[in-house]
Motif scaffolding. Structure first.
Motif, PDB file in Angstrom:
ATOM      1  N   SER A 189      60.404 101.219  52.362  1.00  0.00           N
ATOM      2  CA  SER A 189      59.854 102.711  51.916  1.00  0.00           C
ATOM      3  C   SER A 189      59.371 103.379  53.152  1.00  0.00           C
ATOM      4  O   SER A 189      59.031 104.651  53.014  1.00  0.00           O
ATOM      5  N   HIS A 190      59.128 102.666  54.181  1.00  0.00           N
ATOM      6  CA  HIS A 190      58.278 103.211  55.539  1.00  0.00           C
ATOM      7  C   HIS A 190      59.159 103.242  56.700  1.00  0.00           C
ATOM      8  O   HIS A 190      59.030 103.524  57.613  1.00  0.00           O
ATOM      9  N   ARG A 191      60.759 102.946  56.181  1.00  0.00           N
ATOM     10  CA  ARG A 191      61.563 102.994  57.539  1.00  0.00           C
ATOM     11  C   ARG A 191      61.977 104.251  58.016  1.00  0.00           C
ATOM     12  O   ARG A 191      62.408 104.129  59.248  1.00  0.00           O
ATOM     13  N   ASN A 192      62.026 105.192  57.409  1.00  0.00           N
ATOM     14  CA  ASN A 192      62.516 106.477  58.230  1.00  0.00           C
ATOM     15  C   ASN A 192      61.871 107.865  57.665  1.00  0.00           C
ATOM     16  O   ASN A 192      60.944 107.856  56.849  1.00  0.00           O
ATOM     17  N   ASP A 193      62.009 108.881  58.560  1.00  0.00           N
ATOM     18  CA  ASP A 193      61.518 110.025  58.348  1.00  0.00           C
ATOM     19  C   ASP A 193      62.578 110.928  57.472  1.00  0.00           C
ATOM     20  O   ASP A 193      63.521 110.207  57.013  1.00  0.00           O
ATOM     21  N   HIS A 194      62.495 112.192  57.476  1.00  0.00           N
ATOM     22  CA  HIS A 194      63.630 112.833  56.702  1.00  0.00           C
ATOM     23  C   HIS A 194      64.676 113.629  57.296  1.00  0.00           C
ATOM     24  O   HIS A 194      65.587 114.144  56.940  1.00  0.00           O
ATOM     25  N   ALA A 195      64.944 112.894  58.599  1.00  0.00           N
ATOM     26  CA  ALA A 195      66.340 113.201  59.207  1.00  0.00           C
ATOM     27  C   ALA A 195      67.435 112.578  58.641  1.00  0.00           C
ATOM     28  O   ALA A 195      67.609 111.347  58.073  1.00  0.00           O
ATOM     29  N   LYS A 196      68.638 113.194  58.517  1.00  0.00           N
ATOM     30  CA  LYS A 196      69.893 112.717  58.224  1.00  0.00           C
ATOM     31  C   LYS A 196      70.474 112.133  59.468  1.00  0.00           C
ATOM     32  O   LYS A 196      70.395 112.477  60.348  1.00  0.00           O
ATOM     33  N   PHE A 197      71.474 111.099  58.876  1.00  0.00           N
ATOM     34  CA  PHE A 197      72.369 110.662  59.872  1.00  0.00           C
ATOM     35  C   PHE A 197      71.621 109.928  61.131  1.00  0.00           C
ATOM     36  O   PHE A 197      72.088 110.021  62.435  1.00  0.00           O
ATOM     37  N   CYS A 198      70.215 109.322  60.854  1.00  0.00           N
ATOM     38  CA  CYS A 198      69.591 108.633  62.037  1.00  0.00           C
ATOM     39  C   CYS A 198      69.378 107.268  61.265  1.00  0.00           C
ATOM     40  O   CYS A 198      68.903 107.102  60.360  1.00  0.00           O
ATOM     41  N   THR A 199      69.881 106.174  61.947  1.00  0.00           N
ATOM     42  CA  THR A 199      69.885 104.761  61.703  1.00  0.00           C
ATOM     43  C   THR A 199      68.208 104.604  61.813  1.00  0.00           C
ATOM     44  O   THR A 199      67.571 104.928  62.655  1.00  0.00           O
ATOM     45  N   ALA A 200      68.120 103.483  60.896  1.00  0.00           N
ATOM     46  CA  ALA A 200      66.747 103.121  60.762  1.00  0.00           C
ATOM     47  C   ALA A 200      66.769 101.442  60.513  1.00  0.00           C
ATOM     48  O   ALA A 200      67.578 100.863  59.628  1.00  0.00           O
ATOM     49  N   GLY A 201      65.835 100.680  61.344  1.00  0.00           N
ATOM     50  CA  GLY A 201      66.047  99.277  61.392  1.00  0.00           C
ATOM     51  C   GLY A 201      65.133  98.751  60.357  1.00  0.00           C
ATOM     52  O   GLY A 201      64.548  99.449  59.592  1.00  0.00           O
ATOM     53  N   THR A 202      64.945  97.296  60.355  1.00  0.00           N
ATOM     54  CA  THR A 202      64.048  96.632  59.231  1.00  0.00           C
ATOM     55  C   THR A 202      62.796  96.321  60.309  1.00  0.00           C
ATOM     56  O   THR A 202      62.976  95.583  60.893  1.00  0.00           O
ATOM     57  N   PRO A 203      61.567  96.871  59.691  1.00  0.00           N
ATOM     58  CA  PRO A 203      60.300  96.557  60.445  1.00  0.00           C
ATOM     59  C   PRO A 203      59.868  95.239  60.326  1.00  0.00           C
ATOM     60  O   PRO A 203      60.084  94.545  59.292  1.00  0.00           O
ATOM     61  N   ARG A 204      59.174  94.761  61.015  1.00  0.00           N
ATOM     62  CA  ARG A 204      58.378  93.447  60.936  1.00  0.00           C
ATOM     63  C   ARG A 204      57.022  93.538  60.177  1.00  0.00           C
ATOM     64  O   ARG A 204      56.874  92.400  59.116  1.00  0.00           O
ATOM     65  N   ALA A 205      56.504  94.583  60.482  1.00  0.00           N
ATOM     66  CA  ALA A 205      55.197  94.789  59.545  1.00  0.00           C
ATOM     67  C   ALA A 205      54.591  96.144  59.568  1.00  0.00           C
ATOM     68  O   ALA A 205      55.054  96.797  60.557  1.00  0.00           O
ATOM     69  N   LEU A 206      53.848  96.461  59.031  1.00  0.00           N
ATOM     70  CA  LEU A 206      53.144  97.641  59.159  1.00  0.00           C
ATOM     71  C   LEU A 206      51.865  97.502  59.180  1.00  0.00           C
ATOM     72  O   LEU A 206      50.831  96.885  58.491  1.00  0.00           O
ATOM     73  N   ALA A 207      51.076  98.259  60.041  1.00  0.00           N
ATOM     74  CA  ALA A 207      49.524  98.207  60.390  1.00  0.00           C
ATOM     75  C   ALA A 207      49.029  99.696  59.932  1.00  0.00           C
ATOM     76  O   ALA A 207      49.683 100.531  60.465  1.00  0.00           O
ATOM     77  N   ARG A 208      47.996  99.399  59.373  1.00  0.00           N
ATOM     78  CA  ARG A 208      47.250 100.575  59.158  1.00  0.00           C
ATOM     79  C   ARG A 208      45.733 100.911  59.781  1.00  0.00           C
ATOM     80  O   ARG A 208      44.739 100.652  58.870  1.00  0.00           O
ATOM     81  N   PRO A 209      45.768 100.924  60.865  1.00  0.00           N
ATOM     82  CA  PRO A 209      44.163 101.017  61.643  1.00  0.00           C
ATOM     83  C   PRO A 209      43.389 102.169  61.005  1.00  0.00           C
ATOM     84  O   PRO A 209      44.128 103.327  60.802  1.00  0.00           O
ATOM     85  N   SER A 210      42.338 102.314  61.441  1.00  0.00           N
ATOM     86  CA  SER A 210      41.452 103.299  60.959  1.00  0.00           C
ATOM     87  C   SER A 210      40.729 103.925  62.111  1.00  0.00           C
ATOM     88  O   SER A 210      39.908 104.852  61.827  1.00  0.00           O
ATOM     89  N   SER A 211      40.587 103.426  63.165  1.00  0.00           N
ATOM     90  CA  SER A 211      39.772 103.639  64.365  1.00  0.00           C
ATOM     91  C   SER A 211      40.464 103.518  65.474  1.00  0.00           C
ATOM     92  O   SER A 211      41.581 102.863  65.813  1.00  0.00           O
ATOM     93  N   THR A 212      40.117 104.167  66.650  1.00  0.00           N
ATOM     94  CA  THR A 212      40.580 103.889  68.042  1.00  0.00           C
ATOM     95  C   THR A 212      40.593 102.316  68.245  1.00  0.00           C
ATOM     96  O   THR A 212      41.314 101.849  68.758  1.00  0.00           O
ATOM     97  N   ALA A 213      39.360 101.698  67.988  1.00  0.00           N
ATOM     98  CA  ALA A 213      39.223 100.252  68.575  1.00  0.00           C
ATOM     99  C   ALA A 213      40.265  99.595  67.667  1.00  0.00           C
ATOM    100  O   ALA A 213      40.746  98.520  68.112  1.00  0.00           O
ATOM    101  N   GLU A 214      40.518  99.683  66.335  1.00  0.00           N
ATOM    102  CA  GLU A 214      41.558  98.979  65.707  1.00  0.00           C
ATOM    103  C   GLU A 214      42.926  99.331  66.356  1.00  0.00           C
ATOM    104  O   GLU A 214      43.989  98.280  66.248  1.00  0.00           O
ATOM    105  N   VAL A 215      43.136 100.535  66.646  1.00  0.00           N
ATOM    106  CA  VAL A 215      44.418 100.908  67.405  1.00  0.00           C
ATOM    107  C   VAL A 215      44.706 100.005  68.724  1.00  0.00           C
ATOM    108  O   VAL A 215      45.695  99.800  68.910  1.00  0.00           O
ATOM    109  N   VAL A 216      43.489  99.936  69.225  1.00  0.00           N
ATOM    110  CA  VAL A 216      43.722  99.106  70.552  1.00  0.00           C
ATOM    111  C   VAL A 216      43.781  97.445  70.101  1.00  0.00           C
ATOM    112  O   VAL A 216      45.033  97.011  70.956  1.00  0.00           O
TER     113      VAL A 216
END
Length: 457
Positions: free
Chosen positions: A27-54
């Protein structure tokens, strides 16, 4: 066996911040663009701070896993689409408005803040954040920064980059850099802030933005004028812009778009209407004077009818046609939305050329747009069940971009390149310009960790 990347990220961010469920990932593979291929992601991370993004960036970098950063995925170029085996880095939990300063007229926000939420928050302080893409109720500040988003009020106020003072960015190395400044002026060093704005997640992960604000505008009034031809409508728009007036909105609807709107909802539009111009002034007590002048200009340029709003409710009603464009076109088939921009002096040539392209490829092309700054949205409409029609639509889409370039314009005024327009980028930049882009990308991201395959092929 537990994926080592998922295990490491869960240890650093917590179990609920890392997802590897296939249905959620799909459900998170793609945005709203048409005709743009989307692959299969390995995982989804949802950090909440700069430190977690690091932590996320370092883990992915060490394991050689590419990162695709996502906001609300409302983009129209495929820039937020997954690639096979990537880690999706969602900013959905980075939603803090850290500061609103009335004295400095700035806001400091995390990238997951929704545009409309920020706009309403600063309005409570009698301030105004002008960038207003049509997706403003859903799109995030981070996503707007990634694509350098525009909107209806760009004709007066400019695009996202005109309001980004400074950024906090996590680089591919895991280092954190602050670009720009809080002050209204500053010219020290290269302008890294503007380089990152519009880079579509290919140079780093934006974790904080310092945004310039304006005093809240006064009440706005609107005028709507109909014309028998696109030429009359465009000429009136040019005359409005040349008059010294600076409308806060100046929008154009061509005949195919107007017919679709009228078929979708009865707006009382006669069949012989060739174009419509919508203009707005937000100068409060002087708005009525501005609208009257705009009406006079439209009448002088052959308007069939001009309606002038006297209050906010009438203004809202006059703008209804513009708001209905997307919903009016959806029943007609699949839409392929372009966003070429040309000098205003070339708009009539652009619109005539688009009509010729539609006839050549036997497809419907509707062309609403931000006529005040020359940024139009030619929209190719076709039957997705007809393979031949789809092929013709894609050819027409490319021909429109080529036409925009020939007229001294650009292939994208506000949607970005992503994957949808990547193969046309060299045509606009030239080989030297494209190579310079590749060197900049390599300087920021030598391992091609961030959003590989987007913007630069």
């Amino acid at each position: 066996m537990t994926d080592p990347l998922v295990a490491r990220l869960r240890s650093a961010l917590g179990d609920d911040a890392v997802v590897d469920d296939p249905d959620v990932l799909d459900s998170h593979r793609n945005d709203h663009a048409k005709f743009c291929t989307a692959g299969t992601p390995r995982a989804l991370a949802r950090p909440s701070s700069t430190a977690e993004v690091v932590e996320v960036v370092r883990a992915a970098g060490e394991l050689g896993v590419p990162i695709v950063t996502q906001g609300a995925r409302t983009g129209l170029s495929g820039a937020a689409n997954a690639i096979d085996g990537c880690l999706l880095l969602s900013t959905a939990r980075m939603t803090q408005i850290l500061e609103i300063s009335v004295e400095d007229q700035v806001a400091v926000v995390q990238p997951g803040v929704v545009n409309a939420q920020l706009s309403r928050a600063v309005l409570e302080q009698d301030l105004f954040y002008p960038p207003d893409p049509s997706s403003w109720e859903m799109s995030t500040v981070g996503g707007n920064i990634a694509t350098n988003a525009g909107g209806l009020c760009c004709v007066k106020y400019g695009v996202t980059s005109d309001f980004v003072r400074g950024l906090e960015v996590v680089l591919a190395s895991g280092e954190v850099v602050r670009t720009g400044r809080r002050s209204a002026k500053g010219v020290a060093g290269y302008d890294l802030t503007r380089l990152i704005v519009g880079s579509e997640g290919t140079l780093g992960v934006v974790t904080e933005a310092t945004l310039a604000l304006r005093p809240a505008p006064e009440a706005a009034l609107t005028a709507a004028a109909t014309f028998r031809s696109i030429e009359d409508g465009i000429a009136a728009a040019a005359a409005v812009m040349a008059s010294g007036l600076r409308p806060s909105l100046l929008e154009f609807l061509d005949q195919p778009t107007l017919r679709a709107i009228q078929d979708h909802r009865d707006m009382g539009l006669p069949e012989d209407v060739g174009s419509m111009l919508l203009a707005q002034s937000d100068r409060g007590a002087r708005a009525a004077e501005d609208v009257a002048r705009i009406a006079e200009i439209c009448t002088a340029h052959g308007a069939i009818e001009v309606a002038e709003a006297s209050d906010a409710e009438e203004s809202r009603m006059l703008l209804e046609a513009r708001r209905l464009v997307n919903s009016a076109l959806e029943p007609l088939g699949t839409t392929l939305i372009d966003d070429v921009a040309v000098p205003r002096s070339q708009l009539i040539t652009l619109l005539r050329g688009i009509a010729e392209i539609g006839a050549k490829y036997d497809v419907l092309i509707c062309c609403p747009g931000h006529v005040g700054d020359g940024n139009m949205h030619p929209t190719v409409v076709f039957d997705p069940a007809d393979a031949a029609a789809e092929a013709r639509a894609l050819e027409a889409f490319g021909a429109v971009m080529q036409l925009g370039l020939r007229l001294g314009g650009t292939i994208t005024g506000e949607h970005g390149i992503g994957t949808l327009k990547a193969r046309w980028l060299e045509t606009e930049l030239g080989p030297v310009g494209l190579e310079l882009h590749r060197r900049i990308k390599a300087a920021f991201d030598p391992g091609n960790l961030f959003n590989p395959g987007k913007v630069l092929l």
